[in-house]
Design an enzyme around this catalytic site. Structure first.
Site, PDB file in Angstrom:
ATOM      1  N   THR A  60      20.876  19.688 -51.618  1.00  0.00           N
ATOM      2  CA  THR A  60      21.643  19.628 -52.962  1.00  0.00           C
ATOM      3  C   THR A  60      20.877  18.516 -53.800  1.00  0.00           C
ATOM      4  O   THR A  60      20.420  17.750 -53.211  1.00  0.00           O
ATOM      5  CB  THR A  60      23.230  19.028 -52.644  1.00  0.00           C
ATOM      6  OG1 THR A  60      23.122  17.924 -51.583  1.00  0.00           O
ATOM      7  CG2 THR A  60      23.893  20.043 -51.896  1.00  0.00           C
ATOM      8  N   ARG A  79       9.594  16.712 -38.370  1.00  0.00           N
ATOM      9  CA  ARG A  79       9.686  17.152 -36.831  1.00  0.00           C
ATOM     10  C   ARG A  79       8.873  18.387 -36.773  1.00  0.00           C
ATOM     11  O   ARG A  79       8.793  19.138 -37.739  1.00  0.00           O
ATOM     12  CB  ARG A  79      11.045  17.357 -36.351  1.00  0.00           C
ATOM     13  CG  ARG A  79      12.038  16.108 -36.301  1.00  0.00           C
ATOM     14  CD  ARG A  79      11.550  15.636 -34.773  1.00  0.00           C
ATOM     15  NE  ARG A  79      12.791  14.626 -34.576  1.00  0.00           N
ATOM     16  CZ  ARG A  79      12.436  13.135 -34.993  1.00  0.00           C
ATOM     17  NH1 ARG A  79      10.889  12.687 -35.438  1.00  0.00           N
ATOM     18  NH2 ARG A  79      13.139  12.136 -34.388  1.00  0.00           N
ATOM     19  N   GLU A 117       6.034  18.195 -28.038  1.00  0.00           N
ATOM     20  CA  GLU A 117       5.309  16.924 -27.740  1.00  0.00           C
ATOM     21  C   GLU A 117       5.585  16.448 -26.263  1.00  0.00           C
ATOM     22  O   GLU A 117       6.606  16.806 -25.548  1.00  0.00           O
ATOM     23  CB  GLU A 117       5.741  15.743 -28.489  1.00  0.00           C
ATOM     24  CG  GLU A 117       5.688  16.383 -30.176  1.00  0.00           C
ATOM     25  CD  GLU A 117       6.190  15.180 -31.033  1.00  0.00           C
ATOM     26  OE1 GLU A 117       6.684  14.087 -30.797  1.00  0.00           O
ATOM     27  OE2 GLU A 117       6.015  15.509 -32.323  1.00  0.00           O
ATOM     28  N   HIS A 155       2.138  11.586 -33.274  1.00  0.00           N
ATOM     29  CA  HIS A 155       3.360  11.165 -33.387  1.00  0.00           C
ATOM     30  C   HIS A 155       3.588   9.496 -33.706  1.00  0.00           C
ATOM     31  O   HIS A 155       3.948   8.593 -32.789  1.00  0.00           O
ATOM     32  CB  HIS A 155       4.616  11.330 -32.600  1.00  0.00           C
ATOM     33  CG  HIS A 155       5.970  11.543 -33.189  1.00  0.00           C
ATOM     34  ND1 HIS A 155       7.101  12.244 -32.643  1.00  0.00           N
ATOM     35  CD2 HIS A 155       6.505  10.616 -34.041  1.00  0.00           C
ATOM     36  CE1 HIS A 155       8.271  11.972 -33.353  1.00  0.00           C
ATOM     37  NE2 HIS A 155       7.807  11.083 -34.305  1.00  0.00           N
ATOM     38  N   GLY A 203      15.332  11.913 -48.751  1.00  0.00           N
ATOM     39  CA  GLY A 203      16.118  10.828 -48.368  1.00  0.00           C
ATOM     40  C   GLY A 203      15.395   9.515 -48.564  1.00  0.00           C
ATOM     41  O   GLY A 203      14.767   9.419 -49.237  1.00  0.00           O
TER      42      GLY A 203
END
Lengths: 314, 314
Positions: free
Chosen positions: A176, A232, A261, A280, A153
């Site tokens: 895709t 994640r 977390e 994080h 993305g």
């Protein structure tokens, strides 16, 4: 009487950005309350918006029956019950785009730190081992490797652009294929792992990607392979990861996110040579956290003024 | 009787590459000898070449009176007495080009590790502080910063190409400006430091650049500034560096090289948040060390076969 909207702040975000919100809202800081039920009972009904960082479940939504908007500080909204929000006509906004660069930077920081053993070499240097024991062992290189990006993305593209500058050959996996990139597409993650030296996860979390990076994927990456996770924790099967690292079927891991977390699986703590662990912090720079906060500010302002939301997710 | 040339190996390099040299030479490993004077007296006269990693002084040259070639494992040859070699008609070769990518990778590994606090955040995570004390503090960002490169040669250009992918604005300092780059040139180092967030040193060592990065340069970089050194320890005034870091006039340093290796100034050891220390590993990957060794192999082979040297420096 003020006509500023009331906002229930479930979890704090970057304080200077949160402070800006007080210019246009009356904020109620739930995370500071000792008796959360009483706090919600008192302030929940007057709130027309909820502010959170990653997490907003049904009980919070129900405690704010007049909420029309959920402000999610972060791009990932897998902790927000969007289905329930939609059902009640509540819009959810997140903070996309502004954190792409910092997250991509962190992916490369982890990749380079791991391949070139920066964390372990720093400890070696500080312990005086260079003078006492000789040169630090040779490491693997970063440039000219093959990297597979899981999720191409907006952040994935920023990662790809950075990897290209290191002369890496880039492949990617997503549901895709994209028709606008020159990178090799793999429908099968194990196949991609087999062809790559390094895998970087930057796909959304949630049920659709749970344990997507499984033991077979790790084994296909191999004993000199590196797994970087800036997606994640749920995307990686951590029991499998610990086993694969212990058995040496996977060479190394560099992680910024974890399944539970702020806890990190303790089995990773003693893996010092081949594991890098950060808490994080992929988007946790002053620059980006302010930009993220201003996206929520702008959305709330738009809502208050009757304009269209800027970054709705539902 | 073998017609292979004898080579005095002053200091060892990547073992698999050094082993390849034995295919075309008879090597004498001085660094393994207990009585170095006796070893040199016995083997020095028959050697037509000297192999070294960084260091070759007059006494070594004189102990090998029939040497015609010095093989220097590394691109920097400031430890080799090239003037004395030239005077005696000895050619010196080094290993340029093949290490550019790994050194540039290391510069970025240090830059990103420092700006995003990877080493310190890893320690924070492993100590369980995330769960116990809360989120790691916000850091400075890497992307969209201004970087000044000190020395824009072949490695400097590789660093610049990588920095560009992080959307950094690039400036550089060298004695004479290049006419083939779009980057801003600074004749004055303090002026460049004042305009930059990050400075990366990748200039040759030796007397001409000794303490080039001085206290005024560090102070101009400023309390949020970062100094990365992948050049030579001699390029940075380390007494000034320690003072500037202690006083906070310079924000951070990430160093791979030091004035008196393998020793590192101990005052740096306790600076854990804002200092990254690696033990001169910028080119120390299997990939690059083999490539470097093969450059020396190819030079020795060319010399033996009466062909032109490939990478002469004098």
């Amino acid at each position: 009487m003020s006509d500023k909207p009331h906002v229930m702040i479930h979890s704090s975000w970057y304080p200077p950005a949160l402070a800006r919100l007080d210019e246009i809202a009356i904020t109620h800081h739930l995370y500071k309350a000792d008796d959360k039920a009483a706090f919600l009972a008192e302030h929940g009904p007057k709130c027309s918006a909820i502010g959170t960082m990653h997490s907003c479940d049904v009980s919070l939504i129900e405690a704010c029956p007049n909420a029309e908007l959920i402000l999610n500080f972060g791009v990932g909204y897998d902790g927000v019950d969007v289905a329930k929000a939609s059902e009640r006509g509540i819009k959810v906004v997140n903070t996309p785009a502004v954190l792409n660069d910092c997250v991509a930077d962190m992916a490369l920081a982890l990749l380079l730190s791991s391949r070139r053993r920066v964390v372990h070499a720093d400890a070696y240097a500080r312990a005086g081992r260079w003078a006492a024991e000789g040169d630090y062992p040779y490491t693997l290189n970063a440039h000219s490797t093959k990297v597979g990006i899981v999720g191409l993305g907006r952040i994935g593209m920023e990662i790809a652009n950075r990897c290209a500058a290191f002369k890496m050959e880039i492949a990617y996996h997503k549901r895709t294929p994209r028709d606008d990139v020159p990178f090799k597409y793999y429908a099968d993650l194990v196949e991609m792992a087999r062809d790559c030296d390094i895998m970087i996860a930057i796909t959304p979390g949630g049920d659709a990607t749970r344990n997507l990076i499984s033991r077979p994927v790790m084994d296909a990456l191999g004993p000199e392979g590196l797994l970087v996770n800036v997606a994640r924790g749920s995307v990686v099967d951590h029991d499998a990861l610990i086993a694969a690292l212990n058995e040496g079927t996977l060479g190394a891991a560099a992680l910024d996110v974890y399944p539970s977390e702020p806890n990190i699986p303790e089995a990773l703590f003693e893996m010092r040579e081949n594991v890098v662990l950060t808490p994080h912090i992929a988007s946790a720079t002053h620059y980006t956290r302010m930009a993220m906060g201003m996206v929520l500010y702008d959305n709330l302002k738009a809502k208050t003024e009757g304009r269209e939301l800027i970054t709705p997710v539902n």
